[in-house]
Write a protein that holds these residues in place. Structure first.
Motif, mmCIF file in Angstrom:
data_model
loop_
_atom_site.group_PDB
_atom_site.id
_atom_site.type_symbol
_atom_site.label_atom_id
_atom_site.label_comp_id
_atom_site.label_asym_id
_atom_site.label_seq_id
_atom_site.Cartn_x
_atom_site.Cartn_y
_atom_site.Cartn_z
ATOM 1 N N ILE B 17 -13.025 26.961 -22.137
ATOM 2 C CA ILE B 17 -13.188 25.518 -21.899
ATOM 3 C C ILE B 17 -11.825 24.879 -21.674
ATOM 4 O O ILE B 17 -11.635 24.049 -20.781
ATOM 5 C CB ILE B 17 -13.954 24.863 -23.066
ATOM 6 N N ILE B 20 -10.675 25.757 -18.222
ATOM 7 C CA ILE B 20 -11.391 24.961 -17.224
ATOM 8 C C ILE B 20 -10.855 23.537 -17.198
ATOM 9 O O ILE B 20 -10.619 22.956 -16.134
ATOM 10 C CB ILE B 20 -12.915 24.965 -17.515
ATOM 11 N N PHE B 21 -10.599 22.993 -18.384
ATOM 12 C CA PHE B 21 -10.097 21.625 -18.454
ATOM 13 C C PHE B 21 -8.764 21.498 -17.718
ATOM 14 O O PHE B 21 -8.554 20.585 -16.927
ATOM 15 C CB PHE B 21 -9.939 21.199 -19.923
ATOM 16 N N PHE B 65 -16.169 16.304 -15.275
ATOM 17 C CA PHE B 65 -15.740 17.492 -16.010
ATOM 18 C C PHE B 65 -16.906 18.118 -16.775
ATOM 19 O O PHE B 65 -17.171 19.318 -16.692
ATOM 20 C CB PHE B 65 -14.596 17.132 -16.968
ATOM 21 N N LEU B 66 -17.641 17.260 -17.521
ATOM 22 C CA LEU B 66 -18.753 17.778 -18.323
ATOM 23 C C LEU B 66 -19.819 18.386 -17.421
ATOM 24 O O LEU B 66 -20.385 19.442 -17.723
ATOM 25 C CB LEU B 66 -19.344 16.662 -19.186
ATOM 26 N N TYR B 68 -19.314 19.767 -14.581
ATOM 27 C CA TYR B 68 -18.799 21.039 -14.069
ATOM 28 C C TYR B 68 -18.928 22.149 -15.121
ATOM 29 O O TYR B 68 -19.451 23.233 -14.851
ATOM 30 C CB TYR B 68 -17.337 20.842 -13.659
ATOM 31 N N VAL B 69 -18.473 21.841 -16.348
ATOM 32 C CA VAL B 69 -18.541 22.827 -17.434
ATOM 33 C C VAL B 69 -19.991 23.222 -17.688
ATOM 34 O O VAL B 69 -20.321 24.408 -17.828
ATOM 35 C CB VAL B 69 -17.905 22.266 -18.727
ATOM 36 N N ILE B 72 -21.231 25.604 -15.138
ATOM 37 C CA ILE B 72 -20.727 26.970 -15.295
ATOM 38 C C ILE B 72 -21.461 27.684 -16.424
ATOM 39 O O ILE B 72 -21.972 28.795 -16.255
ATOM 40 C CB ILE B 72 -19.208 26.949 -15.585
ATOM 41 N N PHE B 73 -21.540 27.028 -17.588
ATOM 42 C CA PHE B 73 -22.085 27.733 -18.747
ATOM 43 C C PHE B 73 -23.601 27.872 -18.691
ATOM 44 O O PHE B 73 -24.149 28.850 -19.188
ATOM 45 C CB PHE B 73 -21.660 27.035 -20.047
ATOM 46 N N ILE B 280 -10.745 30.226 -12.618
ATOM 47 C CA ILE B 280 -11.471 30.298 -13.883
ATOM 48 C C ILE B 280 -12.030 31.701 -14.113
ATOM 49 O O ILE B 280 -11.915 32.265 -15.204
ATOM 50 C CB ILE B 280 -12.594 29.239 -13.900
#
Lengths: 332, 310
Positions: B17, B20-21, B65-66, B68-69, B72-73, B280
Motif C-alpha cells: 500500500i 502504491i501510495f 487513490f482509494l 485505485y487501491v 488492485i486488491f 507496482i
C-alpha cells in the motif's frame, strides 16, 4: 633420556612465507622431538613461530604463500613433508589431531556438533551412521559434556566457549590419535574453564598415552602440564629442558626474562618486569642471535653468528654464546 | 518458522500500500494533464475537461487513490491504458511469460558461468588461474551489452544462421538473448564468489576440517561453500528480480516484446496507468523475492533460523 624412539622427530625444519616484502622466516631451523605419552610445551611470545611449527607438523601451512624450505618431520619414521597427499589425509585427524586457539571459530557454524564429529570418525573408519552416533555420544561424555544427546543435535553457536573447546577436544580425540597438537587451547577461555580443560587434557593423556604438543605463551599453564618445555624466539629454538629444570635453572637470557616477566605476588606494588624492546619483525630479523638487540649480555659474536646448541645438563639444551664460551667450544 | 512466514506475508500488505501510495502520488503530481497529453495541443479545453471527467481524474486525490487501491486488491484491476483502452494488466500478462523465461534462464546461466569460476579463482588464489579469471571478469564488466548482443547476432544469426535473427517465436530465439544477458552479467558474480570464498577458506573451521583429514573437495564443497553461499544467493536473487523488470537493451536488439520495452514505451507515451501498474507489480515481485532470499538464508544458516523462530 631418549631411550625409546620418539613418535615425532623434527629436524632442521624451515617454514618460510614468501611475501611481497621479502621472505618471512617463520620457522628457521627448528629441531625437536616428542616421545610417546609425553607433553612438550612450546613457549614464546606472539609471532615467534610456535603456531607455524605446529601447523607444519600436519602440513597445514598454506602453500603458497608458505613454503617448506627445508628439514624433515618424521612421524613414526615417515617424513610428513614428503608423504603423498593421500597418506597425509589418512594421517591427519586419525594419528595426529589438532585443537585450536579459538573454540568460537574452530567449529563450522552451519553444521551440527553431531555432523562434524561423525565426519571426523567416518573420514577414517568405515562405520554406520548409528555406530558413529554411539561413538560421538561416548566421546562427548568423555570430555564431560552434560546432555550429550541434546548437544549432538545443536549447532555450535548455541554453546559456550568452554563447551565448544570440549567439543573440539572430543573431535580431536575421535580416532584416538598418537599426537594431539594443542595450539593455545586455553588462551581464549576464562581462568576457571582453563583449569577444567587442562585437567581434561591431562586425564586424556594419562588414560590413552597420547603425546601432546602444547603451545602457549603462558608459563603458568606450561609448568602445570608439560613434561618438557621448548622456548622459541623469532623462529628459532633458544632453550629446551624438562619443565622443572627450566623453571629452576633457566639459562638463555630470553627464558630468564620470560620467567622474570611473570607477575610475582611477593613483589606486589612494584612495577612489573618486562623484557626491554619488542619482538623483531620476522622480515627484518636481527643478524646472528635474533635476541641480541634486547639482550643485556650481548657480545660482539652474538651479532654475527647464531650460537650452536649446547647441552648444559642432561636433556637441557640452550642456544647462547654465553654457554659455548664456558665450555670452550664443546657442543652437541 | 511458519509463523514467521505468515507474519512476513501479512507485512507485505502495508508495504505494498505504501509503494502504491508513493507511485500514485508522484505520477499524480507530475506536470502534464492526461487529457491534454492524449488529445493533443489543438483540442479545445472543453473536450479535455470532458475526457478527464470520464476517466474520473477530476475527483479529489484521496478518492482516486482509494479507488485505485481497491481496484488492485479486489479485482486485480490496474486501470486501462491511455493509449488503447486495453486493461494494462492484460498487456503486462501478455509480455510477462517471455520476460519470465528470459529471466529464469538468464539467472541460471549467470550462476553456471559465475559461481564455478569464482570458486576456482578462490581456491587457486595468487596463481595464474586466479589472475586469468580476474582479468576475464574485468573484461566482461567492460563489455557493453548492446555491442556483445550485436556481435553474437552477426555471427550466429546472420552468418551461421543457427538461430533466428529476431523474435522468440521458437525456443532457439532465446539462446542469444540469454547469452547476451548471462556472459557480461556473470562478471559480478565471479568476483563476489571469489571474495566470499576467499574470506571463508581463511576461517578457522576450514583449518579444522583439513586437520580432520577431509579431502580438499569436501573442505571446499561441504565446509566452505555452505558458509560462503549466503551473499551469493542474495546477489542471485536481486539480479533475478532485476531481470524480471526486463532488459530494455536486449529486448530492443533482439526485437522481443518484453516488460522492459513496454515500460519504456509507456513512459515515452505518458501512459500513466501502464507505468504505475508495471512499477507496482515489479515492487510486489521484489518483495516476494526478498522474502524467498530470507527463507533460504534461514534454511542454510541455523543462526538466522534461531533468530527467526524467537
Amino acid at each position: 633420556m631418549k631411550k625409546d624412539v620418539p613418535i615425532l622427530q623434527v629436524n632442521n625444519l624451515k617454514t618460510y612465507f614468501n611475501t611481497p616484502r621479502g621472505v618471512l622466516k617463520a620457522v628457521d631451523d627448528v629441531s625437536f622431538y616428542l616421545n610417546r605419552g609425553e607433553t612438550l610445551g612450546i613457549v614464546g611470545e606472539s609471532g615467534c613461530g610456535k603456531s607455524v611449527t605446529c601447523n607444519s607438523v600436519m602440513r597445514l601451512v598454506q602453500t603458497p604463500p608458505g613454503e617448506y624450505a627445508g628439514g624433515e618431520i618424521l612421524f613414526d619414521g615417515q617424513d610428513v613433508l614428503k608423504m603423498p597427499k593421500k597418506k597425509l589425509l589418512e594421517l591427519r585427524g586419525s594419528r595426529i589431531a589438532m585443537i585450536f586457539q579459538e573454540p568460537m571459530a574452530a567449529l563450522n557454524p552451519v553444521y551440527t556438533i553431531g555432523d562434524q564429529m561423525r565426519e571426523a570418525l567416518r573420514l577414517h573408519m568405515t562405520i554406520s551412521k548409528r555406530e558413529a552416533d554411539e561413538r560421538v555420544l561416548e566421546l562427548l561424555k568423555l570430555v564431560r559434556i552434560p546432555n550429550a544427546e541434546k548437544i549432538m543435535r545443536s549447532h555450535p553457536f548455541t554453546l559456550s566457549g568452554g563447551m565448544r573447546q570440549r567439543v573440539v577436544i572430543a573431535m580431536a580425540m575421535a580416532c584416538e590419535p598418537d599426537i594431539l597438537i594443542a595450539d593455545e587451547p586455553t588462551t581464549a577461555l576464562d581462568v576457571t574453564i582453563q583449569a577444567q580443560i587442562l585437567n581434561l587434557m591431562k586425564k586424556l593423556k594419562e588414560e590413552r598415552n597420547t603425546s601432546i604438543l602444547f603451545i602457549t605463551h603462558d608459563l603458568a599453564v606450561i609448568s602445570e602440564c608439560a613434561d618438557r618445555v621448548m622456548v622459541m624466539y623469532a623462529g628459532k629454538v633458544c632453550e629446551s629442558a624438562p619443565t622443572k629444570e627450566l623453571i629452576r635453572n633457566a639459562c638463555h637470557p630470553y627464558t630468564v626474562g620470560l620467567i622474570g616477566s611473570k607477575p610475582n605476588p611477593k613483589e606486589m606494588g612494584s612495577r612489573l618486569r618486562t623484557i626491554p624492546g619488542n619482538v623483531p619483525s620476522l622480515l627484518k630479523k636481527p643478524s646472528g642471535c635474533p635476541f641480541h638487540p634486547r639482550c643485556s649480555e650481548c657480545t660482539g659474536r652474538c651479532k654475527e653468528e647464531f650460537p650452536p646448541v649446547t647441552e648444559i645438563a642432561p636433556g637441557h639444551t640452550v642456544a647462547c654464546w654465553k654457554y659455548v664460551k664456558q665450555e670452550d667450544g664443546s657442543h652437541e | 518458522m511458519s509463523k514467521y512466514v505468515i507474519r512476513r506475508l501479512l507485512l507485505m500488505i502495508p508495504t505494498m500500500i505504501a509503494v502504491i501510495f508513493i507511485v500514485f502520488s508522484i505520477l499524480s503530481f507530475i506536470p502534464g494533464d492526461p487529457g491534454r497529453m492524449i488529445l493533443g495541443i489543438a483540442a479545445p479545453q472543453e473536450a479535455v475537461d470532458m475526457f478527464n471527467h470520464n476517466l474520473g481524474l477530476d475527483r479529489p486525490f484521496i478518492v482516486r487513490f482509494l479507488d485505485y487501491v481497491g481496484g488492485i486488491f479486489l479485482r486485480f484491476d490496474f486501470g486501462e491504458s491511455y493509449r488503447n483502452s486495453i486493461p494494462v494488466i492484460d498487456e503486462i500478462m501478455m509480455r510477462f511469460p517471455t520476460t519470465f523465461r528470459l529471466a529464469v534462464f538468464g539467472v541460471i546461466s549467470v550462476v553456471i558461468l559465475g559461481v564455478p569460476l569464482g570458486i576456482l579463482a578462490a581456491i587457486r588464489r595468487s596463481t595464474i588461474t586466479d589472475a586469468s579469471i580476474t582479468v576475464y571478469a574485468m573484461f566482461l564488466t567492460a563489455i557493453p551489452g548492446f555491442w556483445f548482443g550485436m556481435i553474437l547476432m552477426y555471427f550466429f544469426a546472420l552468418k551461421l544462421k543457427w538461430v533466428p535473427v529476431f523474435g522468440v517465436s521458437e525456443w532457439k530465439g532465446y539462446i542469444l538473448p540469454i547469452i547476451t544477458m548471462a556472459v557480461p552479467g556473470s562478471s559480478g558474480l565471479i568476483r563476489l564468489t571469489r571474495v566470499t570464498m576467499l574470506e571463508t577458506v581463511n576461517q578457522e573451521y576450514i583449518k579444522t576440517a583439513r586437520a580432520k583429514g577431509a579431502p580438499e573437495a569436501i573442505v571446499i564443497w561441504k565446509h566452505a561453500l555452505k558458509n560462503a553461499v549466503l551473499p551469493i544467493i542474495n546477489s542471485i536473487g536481486l539480479s533475478f528480480s532485476g531481470l524480471l523488470g526486463g532488459t530494455v537493451v536486449i529486448e530492443t536488439i533482439f526485437s522481443i516484446e518484453g516488460i522492459g520495452k513496454y515500460i519504456m514505451t509507456s513512459i515515452g507515451a505518458r501512459d500513466i496507468p501502464a507505468v504505475m501498474a508495471c512499477t507496482i507489480i515489479l515492487a510486489g515481485i521484489f518483495c516476494v523475492i526478498v522474502l524467498l532470499i530470507d527463507l533460504i538464508y534461514a534454511f542454510i544458516d541455523p543462526r538466522i533460523r534461531a533468530k527467526f523462530s524467537s
